[in-house]
Enzyme design. Sequence first.
Site, short mmCIF file in Angstrom:
data_model
loop_
_atom_site.label_atom_id
_atom_site.label_comp_id
_atom_site.label_asym_id
_atom_site.label_seq_id
_atom_site.Cartn_x
_atom_site.Cartn_y
_atom_site.Cartn_z
N LYS A 1 -3.78 -9.47 -2.65
CA LYS A 1 -2.76 -9.39 -3.70
C LYS A 1 -1.53 -10.23 -3.37
O LYS A 1 -0.80 -10.64 -4.29
CB LYS A 1 -2.37 -7.94 -3.99
CG LYS A 1 -1.63 -7.21 -2.88
CD LYS A 1 -0.18 -7.02 -3.17
CE LYS A 1 0.54 -6.24 -2.10
NZ LYS A 1 0.18 -6.35 -0.70
N GLY B 1 0.80 -1.22 0.00
CA GLY B 1 0.00 0.00 0.00
C GLY B 1 0.83 1.27 0.00
O GLY B 1 0.50 2.24 -0.70
N ASN B 2 1.94 1.28 0.76
CA ASN B 2 2.71 2.52 0.89
C ASN B 2 3.45 2.88 -0.40
O ASN B 2 3.98 3.98 -0.53
CB ASN B 2 3.70 2.42 2.06
CG ASN B 2 4.74 1.34 1.84
OD1 ASN B 2 4.45 0.30 1.26
ND2 ASN B 2 5.95 1.57 2.30
N LYS C 1 1.11 -12.23 3.92
CA LYS C 1 2.44 -12.18 3.28
C LYS C 1 3.25 -13.41 3.68
O LYS C 1 3.90 -14.04 2.84
CB LYS C 1 3.18 -10.90 3.70
CG LYS C 1 2.44 -9.65 3.27
CD LYS C 1 3.14 -8.38 3.68
CE LYS C 1 2.18 -7.21 3.66
NZ LYS C 1 1.28 -7.12 2.52
N LYS D 1 -11.45 -9.04 4.25
CA LYS D 1 -10.45 -8.20 3.58
C LYS D 1 -10.76 -6.73 3.83
O LYS D 1 -11.77 -6.20 3.35
CB LYS D 1 -10.49 -8.49 2.08
CG LYS D 1 -9.58 -7.63 1.25
CD LYS D 1 -8.17 -8.07 1.36
CE LYS D 1 -7.20 -7.08 0.75
NZ LYS D 1 -5.86 -7.20 1.29
#
Length: 313
Positions: A211, A11-12, A273, A128
């Site tokens: 993702k 996101g960042n 992740k 989510k």
Amino acid sequence: MTQTVVIALGGNAILTDDPTAEAQQLALKKTVKHLIPLVKKGYRLVISHGNGPQVGNLILQQNEADSPSNPALPLDSCVAMTQGSIGYWLEQALRNELQNQGLENQVATIMTQVVVDQKDPAFHHPSKPIGPFYTESEACILKDKKVGSYIEDAGRGWRKVVPSPRPIEIIGHQIITYLLEKQVITISAGGGGIPVVREPLLRGIEAVIDKDFASEKLAELVGADALIILTGVDYVALDYGTDKQRDLTKVSISELETYKEAGQFAPGSMLPKVEAVITFVKSGANKKAMITSLEKLAQFELAGVGTTVISDG
Ligand SMILES: Nc1ncnc2c1ncn2[C@@H]1O[C@H](COP(=O)(O)OP(=O)(O)O)[C@@H](O)[C@H]1O
Ligand SMILES: NC(=O)OP(=O)(O)O
């Protein structure tokens, strides 16, 4: 042999505290500079990215204008719209940076549909987080108005949650492989991919795929040598956010699984992740995975940079 690397942008890499298109494009302009060293070293690159904040914001816009003459579009279409808009920003930023650097690589953004199972239990348990953060009282008001489900997101505030089924198949992964063989940098599986089911014809279904899981599936299908998940921290940590916090540098699958079972990784942030890198490293011989920050990407081949995940053997 030329190595193929799948890089999942967190996101960042796209969103700062300013959600305007200009600010997101500026963030991506900075992000792509970190990809150039890998391009120069000749890696074949597949780039994926998230869309959680953007798709949530788009739904709010859709609902605001919803009327019989201008109906709000369903979630799978909103995922497609954000995959397209972020892909456009990212491809343009990358093309411009390649041009500035005198590099001639081509870039292609692939609209990517991802097959999920309609019977995936995730459809009954929205998990989510998407869109903006709310206070607990704001989230309670939204819940009362029956505009979705809301949860507390890894200590960062309350967010709307939507179903997030696991990816089963990446439509058109053969095209991505073909483009990689032609040295084309591909931007694909953006926002986790557009969720579809096979009936046996393809049909969109309302969900947002994680993702990290979609990038992992894509990495397997294109025969990638490495999966690099970029996020807001240099290392995955144990006892994260406590005074006992310590970073993981090189970690084996079995060690990581033990930490996972012990509840070390927060669902909705670090857990997917960790699960994605475990799956990827287990998927074949000599598969390498890493979780680190954008800033560390250029040095990813060096020992001790980022959290490197290796097989037990
Ligand atoms: N065990 C952990 N180790 C490191 N960071 C963690 C851990 N648990 C949660 N985090 C937080 O989760 C963030 C990554 O999740 P998130 O921001 O949702 O991902 P993304 O970068 O894909 O948008 C990290 O930047 C960090 O702030
Ligand atoms: N689709 C998805 O996983 O997006 P984020 O990484 O932004 O949450």
